[in-house]
Motif scaffolding. Structure first.
Motif, PDB file in Angstrom:
ATOM      1  N   LEU A   1       0.830  -1.205   0.000  1.00  0.00           N
ATOM      2  CA  LEU A   1       0.000   0.000   0.000  1.00  0.00           C
ATOM      3  C   LEU A   1       0.867   1.258   0.000  1.00  0.00           C
ATOM      4  O   LEU A   1       0.578   2.237  -0.711  1.00  0.00           O
ATOM      5  CB  LEU A   1      -0.920  -0.011   1.227  1.00  0.00           C
ATOM      6  N   GLY A   2       1.944   1.224   0.789  1.00  0.00           N
ATOM      7  CA  GLY A   2       2.835   2.377   0.841  1.00  0.00           C
ATOM      8  C   GLY A   2       3.476   2.680  -0.500  1.00  0.00           C
ATOM      9  O   GLY A   2       3.606   3.848  -0.895  1.00  0.00           O
ATOM     10  N   THR A   3       3.862   1.640  -1.210  1.00  0.00           N
ATOM     11  CA  THR A   3       4.457   1.835  -2.537  1.00  0.00           C
ATOM     12  C   THR A   3       3.467   2.503  -3.488  1.00  0.00           C
ATOM     13  O   THR A   3       3.818   3.430  -4.233  1.00  0.00           O
ATOM     14  CB  THR A   3       4.909   0.484  -3.110  1.00  0.00           C
ATOM     15  N   ALA A   4       2.217   2.056  -3.435  1.00  0.00           N
ATOM     16  CA  ALA A   4       1.193   2.631  -4.314  1.00  0.00           C
ATOM     17  C   ALA A   4       0.913   4.092  -3.965  1.00  0.00           C
ATOM     18  O   ALA A   4       0.801   4.953  -4.857  1.00  0.00           O
ATOM     19  CB  ALA A   4      -0.087   1.806  -4.215  1.00  0.00           C
ATOM     20  N   ILE A   5       0.820   4.391  -2.666  1.00  0.00           N
ATOM     21  CA  ILE A   5       0.473   5.758  -2.255  1.00  0.00           C
ATOM     22  C   ILE A   5       1.609   6.731  -2.540  1.00  0.00           C
ATOM     23  O   ILE A   5       1.386   7.832  -3.060  1.00  0.00           O
ATOM     24  CB  ILE A   5       0.089   5.771  -0.760  1.00  0.00           C
ATOM     25  N   TRP A   6       2.840   6.335  -2.219  1.00  0.00           N
ATOM     26  CA  TRP A   6       3.957   7.229  -2.526  1.00  0.00           C
ATOM     27  C   TRP A   6       4.147   7.379  -4.037  1.00  0.00           C
ATOM     28  O   TRP A   6       4.592   8.433  -4.517  1.00  0.00           O
ATOM     29  CB  TRP A   6       5.238   6.726  -1.869  1.00  0.00           C
TER      30      TRP A   6
ATOM     31  N   PRO B   1      -5.859  15.525  -5.503  1.00  0.00           N
ATOM     32  CA  PRO B   1      -5.051  15.874  -4.330  1.00  0.00           C
ATOM     33  C   PRO B   1      -5.723  15.502  -3.009  1.00  0.00           C
ATOM     34  O   PRO B   1      -5.045  15.126  -2.051  1.00  0.00           O
ATOM     35  CB  PRO B   1      -4.883  17.392  -4.461  1.00  0.00           C
ATOM     36  N   PHE B   2      -7.055  15.602  -2.957  1.00  0.00           N
ATOM     37  CA  PHE B   2      -7.766  15.220  -1.734  1.00  0.00           C
ATOM     38  C   PHE B   2      -7.596  13.731  -1.447  1.00  0.00           C
ATOM     39  O   PHE B   2      -7.297  13.327  -0.315  1.00  0.00           O
ATOM     40  CB  PHE B   2      -9.251  15.554  -1.857  1.00  0.00           C
ATOM     41  N   VAL B   3      -7.788  12.888  -2.461  1.00  0.00           N
ATOM     42  CA  VAL B   3      -7.641  11.443  -2.275  1.00  0.00           C
ATOM     43  C   VAL B   3      -6.207  11.106  -1.857  1.00  0.00           C
ATOM     44  O   VAL B   3      -5.980  10.239  -0.997  1.00  0.00           O
ATOM     45  CB  VAL B   3      -8.031  10.688  -3.561  1.00  0.00           C
ATOM     46  N   LEU B   4      -5.244  11.793  -2.436  1.00  0.00           N
ATOM     47  CA  LEU B   4      -3.850  11.555  -2.070  1.00  0.00           C
ATOM     48  C   LEU B   4      -3.610  11.894  -0.600  1.00  0.00           C
ATOM     49  O   LEU B   4      -2.999  11.101   0.134  1.00  0.00           O
ATOM     50  CB  LEU B   4      -2.927  12.391  -2.956  1.00  0.00           C
TER      51      LEU B   4
END
Length: 487
Positions: free
Chosen positions: A326-331, A362-365
């Motif tokens: 999940l971290g890889t996808a979000i970053w 940007p909100f979802v991010l």
């Protein structure tokens, strides 16, 4: 000061050393659930409101310089007292430790109320340093309570309960600037109004008073009848030596990258995502969802770490792997967003009502950043909690974690003050979290046991028989001493 006590009798006990039968109600005042909820409420009011204030970017000010310098002083002091905090808690107990820690949050919020009128950052920097001392005490105490009071098999659940209550403070705190600044001019950057800081101070004052309701570990009785600790308060000399030993403890050394990374990204996310992309009221609204996402993330990862597999090691592997993916996808999403602007090419301020689809991405991010933060930190807390069960050891471990975490944060806030390119900040944040995942896997392999050897819970029938037997022996002894013949 405290006394270094010998070990009390093992197993379920009451205050006089006799057996304590299993308890049925989880809502007792001295139950782990109630105590974890209470420390959650304390953190709801103090660090929760602090997070809402910081999440505005620049402490609610247009120019983040004062907040960056105050946060540097804060986390530099936190780095020291985070490490020392576990030892201080073991000597003073929860009441003095928490009350002293919580009171510094009120002063910090007040310093920005002062800055709103005088624009002198000296008070904010001093208040930040004092808050670093107080936060070190509070979080070492909180970590010990959250990871040692519950039964070993339910630590992930209790971590998620705490994290949800704590982050609800950020949600409510985000509503404060959103509501109080809703009708102000949104076309240009502006600081939050005085009422915002005053509201934060009121919540923080309530949290300071609530800290006096926390029980010491020796008075907390788990549902199986055992106490949360079998040790009394320690000596200063003992704690000093035990803290020094942490720096040679291989388990703690494996946690260092995760600890360093876990607050390093805040300056980037708060100042350079929420702080530069949105107007005042939208920043507040974003914080509601950022901290709300943390509640969701903590519950999700807590369930995985407690209930997904019978094997505790396997739960650890799965939990760390999920957070890593999940971290890889979000970053990765953060990288795509960051390529659209820089320090020299700032974006147009977005508003949740008028910006339409431009606001959505940007909100979802930003929401996802909050989700990942909670999952990452809950995961690390679970790993720490799996390394031991007694309050004294875990207070030191958690203090070490918070100390290293704060040292990283102190560096991060100065990195932003030095105007390091935003893309570089993102890459460093991503790299730090990525490095920590394999090291945590190694720690789980080497140090986390599938069966808990430090807390064996006897069946209810066995415990009850032992309690009755000890009572019969005690009665026979008293009858013998009084001259009554025994049958």
């Amino acid at each position: 000061m405290g006394m270094e006590g010998g070990e009390e009798k093992s197993g379920p006990q009451n205050g006089e050393g006799e057996g304590v039968p299993p308890t049925s109600s989880i809502f007792r005042y001295n139950s782990p659930l109630v105590q974890v909820c209470l420390i959650g409420l304390v953190c709801f009011c103090c660090p929760g409101m602090f997070n809402a204030l910081s999440g505005m970017g620049g402490g609610g000010q247009v120019d983040p310089t004062a907040a960056n310098n105050a946060n540097t002083a804060l986390y530099a002091a936190f780095a020291v007292f985070g490490v020392l905090g576990g030892g201080i808690y073991n000597v003073l107990g929860p009441h003095l430790t928490l009350f002293a820690g919580c009171s510094t949050y009120v002063l910090y919020a007040g310093s920005f109320l002062y800055y709103n009128h005088h624009h002198n950052q000296t008070f904010a920097i001093i208040a930040g340093a004092l808050l670093g001392v107080g936060a070190g005490l509070l979080w070492a105490c909180q970590g010990a309570i959250m990871t040692s009071y519950p039964l070993p098999a339910r630590k992930g659940t209790y971590i998620s309960i705490f994290w949800s209550i704590f982050n609800l403070g950020g949600v409510i705190g985000g509503l404060i600037p959103f509501i109080l600044n809703y009708n102000r001019n949104q076309t240009k950057p502006a600081p939050v109004n005085d009422g915002t800081y005053i509201a934060f101070m009121c919540f923080m004052s309530v949290g300071t008073i609530l800290s006096l309701t926390i029980l010491p570990a020796s008075k907390v009785v788990r549902d199986d009848g055992s106490r949360a600790t079998n040790l009394k308060y320690s000596r200063v000399s003992t704690e000093a030596w035990e803290i020094l030993k942490l720096f040679r403890n291989w388990k703690m050394l494996l946690i260092v990258p995760a600890a360093w990374a876990s607050n390093f990204f805040y300056s980037y996310q708060f100042n350079n995502v929420n702080g530069v992309m949105f107007n005042v009221r939208t920043k507040g609204l974003n914080n509601v969802f950022y901290w709300g996402a943390q509640m969701i993330g903590s519950v999700a990862i807590g369930s995985i770490l407690d209930f997904s597999f019978k094997s505790r090691r396997m739960r650890g592997y799965v939990g760390i792997s999920i957070v890593a993916i999940l971290g890889t996808a979000i970053w990765g999403g953060g990288l795509a967003n960051q390529l659209n602007y820089s320090r020299n090419r700032l974006p147009k301020l977005l508003d949740f009502k008028s910006s339409g689809v431009d606001y959505a991405g940007p909100f979802v991010l930003y929401f996802s950043y909050g989700l990942l933060d909670a999952m990452f930190q809950s995961m690390v807390y679970w790993v720490i909690g799996a390394l031991a069960n007694d309050t004294q050891t875990l207070s030191r471990y958690n203090g070490f974690y918070k100390g290293v975490q704060s040292a990283g944060a102190a560096v991060a806030w100065q990195v932003d003050t030095r105007k390091v390119p935003l893309l570089s900040q993102l890459i460093v944040n991503w790299s730090l979290t990525a490095i920590s995942y394999p090291l945590l896997i190694v720690l789980v392999i080497l140090a986390v046991k599938d069966s808990d050897e430090t807390h064996q819970v006897m069946p209810t029938s066995t415990r009850s028989r032992q309690v009755r037997r000890s009572q019969r022996i005690s009665n026979q002894s008293r009858r013998h001493e009084s001259g009554v013949p025994m049958t």
